[in-house]
Design a protein around this motif. Structure first.
Motif, mmCIF file in Angstrom:
data_model
loop_
_atom_site.group_PDB
_atom_site.id
_atom_site.type_symbol
_atom_site.label_atom_id
_atom_site.label_comp_id
_atom_site.label_asym_id
_atom_site.label_seq_id
_atom_site.Cartn_x
_atom_site.Cartn_y
_atom_site.Cartn_z
ATOM 1 N N LEU A 1 -3.660 2.211 -0.481
ATOM 2 C CA LEU A 1 -3.339 2.831 -1.778
ATOM 3 C C LEU A 1 -3.407 1.745 -2.841
ATOM 4 C CD1 LEU A 1 -0.183 5.028 -0.976
ATOM 5 C CD2 LEU A 1 -2.573 5.724 -1.011
ATOM 6 N N TYR A 2 -4.546 1.647 -3.533
ATOM 7 C CA TYR A 2 -4.723 0.537 -4.470
ATOM 8 C C TYR A 2 -4.543 0.988 -5.921
ATOM 9 C CZ TYR A 2 -6.596 -2.152 -0.517
ATOM 10 O OH TYR A 2 -6.744 -2.812 0.682
ATOM 11 N N ASP A 3 -3.995 0.073 -6.736
ATOM 12 C CA ASP A 3 -3.817 0.301 -8.187
ATOM 13 C C ASP A 3 -2.807 1.421 -8.469
ATOM 14 O OD1 ASP A 3 -4.269 -0.283 -10.877
ATOM 15 O OD2 ASP A 3 -5.950 1.090 -11.037
ATOM 16 N N VAL A 4 -1.645 1.341 -7.855
ATOM 17 C CA VAL A 4 -0.604 2.343 -8.081
ATOM 18 C C VAL A 4 0.641 1.713 -8.717
ATOM 19 C CG1 VAL A 4 -1.367 3.895 -6.262
ATOM 20 C CG2 VAL A 4 0.206 2.049 -5.696
ATOM 21 N N VAL B 1 3.692 0.344 -11.281
ATOM 22 C CA VAL B 1 4.771 1.151 -11.831
ATOM 23 C C VAL B 1 4.606 1.499 -13.294
ATOM 24 C CG1 VAL B 1 6.400 0.197 -10.180
ATOM 25 C CG2 VAL B 1 6.191 -0.859 -12.426
ATOM 26 N N SER B 2 3.664 0.856 -14.003
ATOM 27 C CA SER B 2 3.542 1.207 -15.421
ATOM 28 C C SER B 2 2.926 2.599 -15.594
ATOM 29 C CB SER B 2 2.732 0.147 -16.167
ATOM 30 O OG SER B 2 1.387 0.232 -15.803
ATOM 31 N N GLY B 3 2.360 3.161 -14.530
ATOM 32 C CA GLY B 3 1.874 4.545 -14.570
ATOM 33 C C GLY B 3 2.406 5.245 -13.331
ATOM 34 N N LEU B 4 3.666 5.614 -13.400
ATOM 35 C CA LEU B 4 4.404 6.033 -12.226
ATOM 36 C C LEU B 4 3.769 7.219 -11.503
ATOM 37 C CD1 LEU B 4 6.915 4.672 -11.207
ATOM 38 C CD2 LEU B 4 8.287 6.356 -12.379
ATOM 39 N N HIS B 5 3.084 8.106 -12.273
ATOM 40 C CA HIS B 5 2.493 9.303 -11.679
ATOM 41 C C HIS B 5 1.414 8.946 -10.661
ATOM 42 C CE1 HIS B 5 0.251 7.959 -15.066
ATOM 43 N NE2 HIS B 5 -0.774 8.702 -14.745
ATOM 44 N N ARG B 6 0.742 7.791 -10.861
ATOM 45 C CA ARG B 6 -0.272 7.377 -9.882
ATOM 46 C C ARG B 6 0.373 7.116 -8.526
ATOM 47 N NH1 ARG B 6 -3.042 2.438 -13.050
ATOM 48 N NH2 ARG B 6 -0.890 1.760 -12.781
ATOM 49 N N THR C 1 -5.736 -3.730 -9.619
ATOM 50 C CA THR C 1 -7.045 -3.991 -9.035
ATOM 51 C C THR C 1 -7.158 -5.435 -8.570
ATOM 52 O OG1 THR C 1 -8.019 -2.314 -10.455
ATOM 53 C CG2 THR C 1 -9.515 -3.944 -9.521
ATOM 54 N N LEU D 1 3.497 8.403 -7.563
ATOM 55 C CA LEU D 1 4.146 9.617 -7.069
ATOM 56 C C LEU D 1 3.130 10.580 -6.462
ATOM 57 C CD1 LEU D 1 6.812 10.151 -9.877
ATOM 58 C CD2 LEU D 1 7.094 9.102 -7.629
ATOM 59 N N ALA D 2 1.887 10.516 -6.943
ATOM 60 C CA ALA D 2 0.840 11.377 -6.397
ATOM 61 C C ALA D 2 0.599 11.108 -4.903
ATOM 62 C CB ALA D 2 -0.461 11.184 -7.181
ATOM 63 N N HIS D 3 1.001 9.917 -4.462
ATOM 64 C CA HIS D 3 0.787 9.556 -3.053
ATOM 65 C C HIS D 3 2.094 9.552 -2.262
ATOM 66 C CE1 HIS D 3 -3.447 8.508 -3.545
ATOM 67 N NE2 HIS D 3 -3.117 8.010 -4.718
#
Lengths: 250, 250, 250, 250, 250, 250, 250, 250
Positions: free
Chosen positions: H150-153, H155-160, H127, H162-164
Motif C-alpha cells: 500500500l504505497y503513498d497513503v 496522513v495528510s490525505g487520510l481518505h487514501r 512515493t 481509510l480506503a484500504h
C-alpha cells in the motif's frame, strides 16, 4: 470501523436508523467524553486489548474518573502505568487495586488466564533495569501471557546469559531490557530465532545521555530480528510481545 | 624536559654554555621549522616513539618535506596515516615507501623486530571494519609488536568469537573495532583480563550517525576494562596498545 | 572458559561427571543467583580482579545481600562505587566498611599491598574534579597499586603542571581528570611516554553540556597515547590503569 | 545614526530640507540597491571598516557587481572572503585582484599601512589549520594591522609553543586557531595577558563532528581571557582582532 | 616566564643560585599548594589581573582557605564568582566581604579606581538576563573599568534600544547579554564600531535548550565584530572587556 | 514609527518642536524605564495588542511594578503568563486578578467581547497537554476571540477526532497541541483548509527529549498549512491565531 | 467529509445508492491510484488549494504522470517544487511549463489573478537566501496573492530594513527568510502587527549546522507573532501566508 | 547451542568423540573462515533463516566469495541487500541473480512458496519511501511471506489510507514506512490489532535531519503496538515481520 459503517448503513437503509441518528451514532458511540479525557470504549473490539491508562501527567482524580467510566461501560480489568503512589492511594478508596510501587503499575480487576501461543522471556542486563522489566512483565501477564523473568544477565558476564540458553531458545518472544551500552539486545538477537523487542533504559550516567546510548545501540543492532521501543517503555514492549504471542493464522 | 633543563643549567654553570645560547638551545633544539610544520625531532627521546605523520590535510609536497626533514635528522622509519594514493605516489619518487591503499597507511624505512611483552589482538565486528583494523595492526607492528588479527567475529554470531577464546585469553592487549552498535567491546571486555582498547567505526547507516552509536556504546560499556579512542582512529588504538605492551617495571 | 570446558569434558570422559551434571555445572558454577542479581564468583579467576559493586540503582538491602554472598563464597575485599550514605550506614550494621562520602566509595575488607609494576599518577584540572579523582585513586589502590595524586594542575596555569614534570615522567600510567574543555589530557599526553587514561568530568556549566565538551575534547586529543572512559567514570579509569600496571610478559 | 538624525533635523528646521526630502534621505542615502543586494556604503563612516563581501552563495556576476558599486561610491579597497577560483577569474576580467586560492581570499585595491596599537599573533595548532589562519591574517592586514604568524604550535608538543613565548607575550591580541580538541586556546589563554580570540576549525574526523569538539572546548576554556567565533571563521577573528588593536581612549 | 628563566639562568651563572635551587625555584615559586588547590600567586605579574575564585564546586572552607592564602601573599582584592550564600556567610566570619546574592558575586578588599581607556556598556535583552549582566558588570568594575548598564533593550521593541544609541556609540566595548534567540548581539554588532562580547544566557524554555539557541545564534552573527563566551558566563565577558579596555600601544 | 518621524519632523518644521526636544521625544516617548524593565507603552498602537508580561524569571515585585506602570499609562487589561502562585498572591494584594493555577496564567482587568472573524479551535492530543492548551485558549480569549476546545483527540483513536470534523472544518484557525510524536498536527493539517498553528509539548519521556520529538515532527509535517511555535508555547500560538483571526483586507 | 457522509447516507436512505456502492464511493472517489502515487483529486474542494507536487525523490516520469492525471481530472494549474532541470525538460516535452531553475519551481497552466485580502511581503536577510525566497514568492503568487519582495535587509545593517518600514507596516502577512542567526524574524516581528512566518535557511557554515541555528533562533523569538516552518521550506511559508491572506469571516 | 553441547557431551561420554575433537568441533563447525568474513553456515538451523549478506562496505569479489561458500555448503537461496550495480554485475558472471536496482536488492536461487500465518502489509507515506519499502517487501517474500503493498497513503490525505482499511485490518503484521514526521505509524497503530513495525526513512530535508525526525516520532508513538527499526532499514522490518508471521505455538 469499515464494518461499523456497513452496519450503520444497513440500518439506515432498512429504516431502523435515521440519517441524523446514524451520524450521531458514528460520533458518540465509541468513547465517553469526560472533558479532560475521551475514554475509548471501543478499543477492545477494534484492537483486541483493554484500554490502558497512562498515568503520567494525569491527576489522581482524573485517573479514578477514567477507571469508573471504563467499569461503567463493562470493562472489567484496567491497567494503569506510571501511576504515582498518591494516585494509587486515591483510587484504592473507591475500588480494589493491586499496586506495584517499584515499577509504578496498578491493576484493577481480575487477571486473565494465560492464553498466548507460548512464553515471553523478559531479560535484563542489570539489577537497575528491573523496574522497567517489571512494567513489561506485568503488562504481558495482564494481557494473558506466561512470562519468564531472567534478570541481571548482562553481556559483561556472558556465562550468566548462556546458562539460560534453553529458556531463551524456547521463548516465543524475548524482551531484552538494558541501559548503558545496550549490547544485550544484539547478543540475544544472535542466539534466538523468535522476535526480540529491545527496551533501552535510562540506567547509566554521563555519556549514556539518559538512555540515548542504549537506544542508538539497539537501533543499530547487527542482529536481524530486533525492533525497539522508547527508552524505559516497559509497557510498550509487553504490549507488543503480547500481540506477537497472540498472532493467529488468517 | 625537566632533565634537559637540568643538563642545560649544568652546562651554564660550568661555563660550557652562555646564557643566551642556553635560551636559544631551549627554543631551537627539539624541532625543525619548515614553515608549514614544526617537525618534532625530540619526541623519540621524550616519548619513546618515532614521529608519525598524520597525512590528512597535508599536501603531498608537505608530507615529502617532513619525511626528508626526519630522515636528515636521523629518524630511520616513518609511518604516515591517512595518506592519499596521490601522496604515496609523490613520496615514492624520492624514497622507498610501502603503501597499503585499503587503509591508507604508508611506511618508510625498515620494520622493527617485535620487542613487546606479548601479543596484541586486533578483533573486528564485521568485514567493513577491516580498513580501520589494518591501520591499527600496521601501527602496532611498526612500533615493535606482534599482532594477531581476528576479523568478522561480531556478537550476532557469538560462536565465531568463542572459537577464538584461547587467542583472546592469551593476548596482552585487545583492540576491538566495531561499528553499528559496537557491542563487541563489552563482550570481549567481559571475557579477557587484559586492557581493551575500543575503536568505534563509522560503519553503518541511519541512526549509527557516522559512528556516534558505537562510540556511545563503547563509552558506556558495562565491562570494566575498556577505554575508547576516536571514531575510526585505528592509529591511536595501535599506538596505545603498543605503549601498554611495552610497559616496564619502574 | 575454554579451559573450563576442557576440564569438564575430561571429567565427563573419565566418568567422574555425568552429562547432566556437566551441563548443570556449566550453568550454576560461576555465579550465585540472588533473584535481583547474579553474583559473579568466577571473575577473580577469569579476569584477575575482585567483583566490584556498582551501587547506583541498587537498594541498601540489595548491596548488603551481594556483599554477603561474596563473602560467603570466599571474597575477602569488596569495593562499592556510587554508594549512598544511606547504603553505607545500612551495610555498616552487618560488617565493617570504610566509606568515603565525598566520592561515595565504600570498601569492605583489607587493602592489598601494592604489587604493580610502578606508580599511577592521578592528575586533575581543578579542585572540583577531586571527587572523581578520589574514585579513581581509591579503586587503583584497592586493586594493588601505588598512587600519586596531583590535584589542580589545569592548563590555564601551566607552571603548576610543569612543576610536577618529574613525577609525571616517572609514572607507569597517568589518569588525567578534567571538566570544562578537558585540555589537560592533551598537554599531559604530549609530555609523557606512558599510557594516559582520560576521564572527562561533568564539572562546568552552559556549553560544557554536563561533560560532553570535555569528552569530545579528550576523544579528539592531538596527543597520541590518550584513551578515554565515560564522563565521571573514575572507577573505570582506576580499573584500567591497574590492568596496565599489572601487564606481564607472556 | 543619532547624529545623522540630528543633522537632518537641523536642516529641516533651517528650511534647507523639506519634510519629504528628509524622509527620502533617511531611506535612500546609506546603501545602493542592486536588487540581489543592498550595498552598504555608509558602513565605513558608521563602523570604521570598509565593506567586506562574503563570497559564499553569491554568483561571480553578483560579486563583480557589488565591487563595482563600491568602487563607484568611492571605496578603494575591497576584501572578498570565501571566494571561488571561478569568481576570482571573473572579477579579474574587470579589475585587478590579488587572490589567495588556499584560503579563498580576494583583495581589490591597495593594502593599508599598519596603523594599529601593536601586533596581532595568529597561532595554529597544526598544519591543516593554516587555510583558516591565512583568512584571519590577511583580513587583519587588510584592516591595517601588523601580523605575526606562528603555525603548527599545538599542545601535544608544548616546547614548540614555549619557544615562541616572547612573541606571544608581546602581542596585543592573539588569534588561536585549532581543530580536534582545540586545547591551544586554553594554553595560550593561560600564558598571555592580552585578549585571545579563538577560532575552532573543522579539522579532524569522527567525534570532532566538523569542529563541534573544538568549538565546545574553546567556549569552556578554563583560561579567562578567551572569546570565540564560529567554526572556520578566520575572517571574523581577524576583524575583531583589528578592532581591539585599534581601540582608542575615549 | 621566558624572562624568569633568563633571570634564574643569570643567577646560576653568577653562582648566586645552585642548579638544585634553580630547579626548586622554577617549581615552587609561583603558587602555594593547599592540597585541594594550587593558588596562583604569580598571575597578577604574568597576566595583569588578580586571581579570581570560581566558587562553584568548592566548599565554603576551601574558598575561605584560598582567600586567606592570597591575602597572606599580598593580594589585596579578591573576586569570587558563583558563590553560594552559605559560602559568603562562612567567609564573612573571617574577613569583610561584599556579597551580591542575585548574581552570586562576592568581593573582598577595596574596589579600584577606574583606569581603562573608556566605558564598557553592558546591555541585556530582558529583565531575566540581569543576574548574568550583574556578574559581568561587577567583574568589569572590580578590574578597574567604568560600566554603563542598559537593561531590557531587546530587539522585539527596537525603539528601546535605539533610544540609547548615543551611549552605545560612545562605548569602547559592548557586552550584549541575551537568552532566547539572542538577536541582540547581531543588532548591536551592526550599530557600533567597537568590539562586542556576546553572552548567551539560559533564559528561555523549550527549544532554547538551556541557552544553546542563543549560543548558536551569537556564533553565527551576521555582524562582523562579535565574539562569544560560554552560556551565562558573565564573568568571562567582563574579564575580556576589561582586557580590551586596557589594551596599550606596544 | 516612520509616521511618527514624519509627525515629529512636521512639528520641527513648523517650529512647534525644537531639535533637542524632537530627539528627546524620539527617545523617551514609547516606554517607561523601571530600571529592571522598559515597559512598552506604545505597542498597542504599533502592534495592535496590549502588552503581555512574560512572568518567568521576574520577581513578584517586578511583575506588580510593571502592571502598575501599565495601568498608570492607560492600559486596562494585562495578561501575565508563566506566573507563579506566589506572584499571583502578591499582585492580588494591590489589584484584582483572575489566576488559573494549572496553566499559570493571570489576567488583570476586563475581558474583551470577541471581535474576530470566526472561531479558533484548540485541539490537544491527550489529557496531559491541557495546561499548554489553556494558556493558548485564555490568550486567544483575552485578545478578543471565540475559542472552541477539543481536548484528548489524539491520532491513536482516530474516531475521537473525526467525531469533531464539523467543528474543525468551521474553524478560522486551528491550534494543535501535542507531545510525544506530535502526529496530530499533520492529521488535522490534512483535514482543514485554514491555517494550523502547531504547539509541541514536553509531554512524554525518553526519546521525546522534552518535546524535541514533537517539535521536529511538526516542522516536518507532510501537511502544507502547518507552522510551528516553541515547545509548550501556548501563549505564542494563541497570540498568532488571534492575529490571523483579525486579519483585514488592506 | 462529514458532509459527504451525510450526502451518501441520504442517497442510501432514498434508495439512490446501494450499501455496497456507498462503501465503494467512500473509498474510490477522492483520488486516482497510479501505483507509485495516489493523486488527490478532492483536495481543491476539501482544502481550497490545488494539488502541489513535491518533486524531490520522484522520477521525471512519475512527475509527468501525476501532472497528466491531474489535468485529466480537471485541474488546470499545477505547481511543482524541488523540481530538477532534468524533470522540467522531460515534462516540457508533453506540456507547457514555466521553470525557474534558481529555486527549482515549475508551473504548469495559467497563473491566477490575485484575490487575497492584501499584500504578502517576502523579506530576506541576505543575497544567498533568495532561492528559498523565490520558492515562497512564486508559491504565494500561484495561489492568488500579490507579493512584495524585500531582499538583503538583514539586521547587521538596520537602516536597510528601516528604509522599507512603510511596506512592512502595510503587509497582511510577512514571510521572513534568513540563515545564520535568523535574527531578522525577531526584529520584523517586533515592528509589524500582522502574522509573521519565519523560514530558517541552511545558509551559513560551521555552527549554523545546516540551518539549525536559524531554526532555533526563530522558534525562540522574543517577538510574539512569529511562527516557523522547516529549514528552506519556502513553499510551506508561501502556502500558509496565502491561507492567512484568504481568511474569511465565518 | 545448549543442545549442541549436550550432543557433543553425549558423544564424548560414549567415546564417539575425543575431548580434543569435541573442542575442535565446537570451534570450527558453524562457519567457514574466508579471512575477510566468517560465513555463518549454522544460522539456518539455529535461527530459522538463511544467511543474508549485507552488501554495503564489501567488495564485489567478497560478496561473490561469500555466495559461493554458502552454495558450496548447501544454502540454495541467498539474499543480498545494499548491493551496488557493480557488485550485481560481477556476481552475475558466476551465477544467476535477480537484481532490483531501485532498492539495491539481489536474490540468488529460487523463491520460496509463502508459508506464513497470514499477510504482511507494507504501507508507505509517500512515493519517495518506495525504495525502502521494496527492500522490506522483497525480504519478506524471500523469507516465505505473502505481501500486500500500500504505497503513498500518508496522513495528510487520510481518505487514501481509510480506503484500504479492510486490507489493514486483515493483515497479520503491518510494516509502516515514512519519512518527514513519520505520523503514519501512529495512525495505523491506532487502527489495527496486529504488531506494527515502523521504519523511519531519510526522506525529507532540513529539520528531518536525515530521518531523525521520523525516528523520534515513531519511538514516541502514542499508539501502543508499534516497534521501530533503524532509519531506512527495510530489510530489518521485513525480517522481523517474517518472524512474527511464522510464530508457532510452543
Amino acid at each position: 470501523m469499515a464494518l461499523s459503517i456497513q452496519n450503520i448503513l444497513k440500518q439506515v437503509k432498512s429504516g431502523k436508523l435515521s440519517v441524523e441518528d446514524a451520524i450521531l451514532h458514528l460520533k458518540t458511540a465509541p468513547f465517553e467524553d469526560l472533558g479532560y479525557a475521551k475514554v475509548d470504549l471501543h478499543r477492545k473490539l477494534r484492537q483486541g486489548a483493554a484500554e490502558v491508562i497512562y498515568g503520567s501527567g494525569k491527576t489522581p482524580r482524573q485517573i479514578a474518573g477514567i477507571i469508573k467510566s471504563m467499569q461503567y461501560n463493562g470493562q472489567k480489568s484496567v491497567l494503569i502505568t506510571r501511576m504515582s503512589e498518591e494516585a494509587a492511594a486515591y483510587v484504592s478508596e473507591s475500588c480494589r487495586i493491586e499496586y506495584h510501587p517499584e515499577c509504578r503499575v496498578g491493576m484493577v480487576g481480575p487477571m486473565p488466564t494465560p492464553n498466548g501461543l507460548g512464553t515471553i522471556v523478559v531479560a535484563t542486563g542489570g539489577t537497575s533495569d528491573i523496574q522497567v522489566a517489571e512494567e513489561a512483565a506485568l503488562t504481558a501477564e495482564f494481557l494473558g501471557n506466561k512470562v519468564n523473568r531472567l534478570y541481571d544477565v548482562g553481556v559483561s558476564g556472558l556465562h550468566r546469559l548462556l546458562a539460560h540458553l534453553d529458556e531463551l531458545m524456547q521463548a516465543n518472544v524475548v524482551i531484552t531490557i538494558a541501559g548503558m551500552e545496550g549490547a544485550l539486545a544484539s547478543v540475544i538477537g544472535g542466539l534466538v530465532n523468535c522476535p526480540v523487542i529491545a527496551v533501552p533504559t535510562s540506567v547509566g550516567y554521563g555519556a549514556s545521555f539518559h538512555g540515548l546510548s542504549a537506544l542508538l545501540s539497539m537501533l543499530n543492532s547487527c542482529a536481524s530480528g530486533v525492533s525497539v521501543v522508547n527508552i524505559d517503555n516497559g509497557f510498550g514492549a509487553g504490549f507488543i510481545a503480547s500481540r506477537i504471542n497472540h498472532v493467529k493464522a488468517k
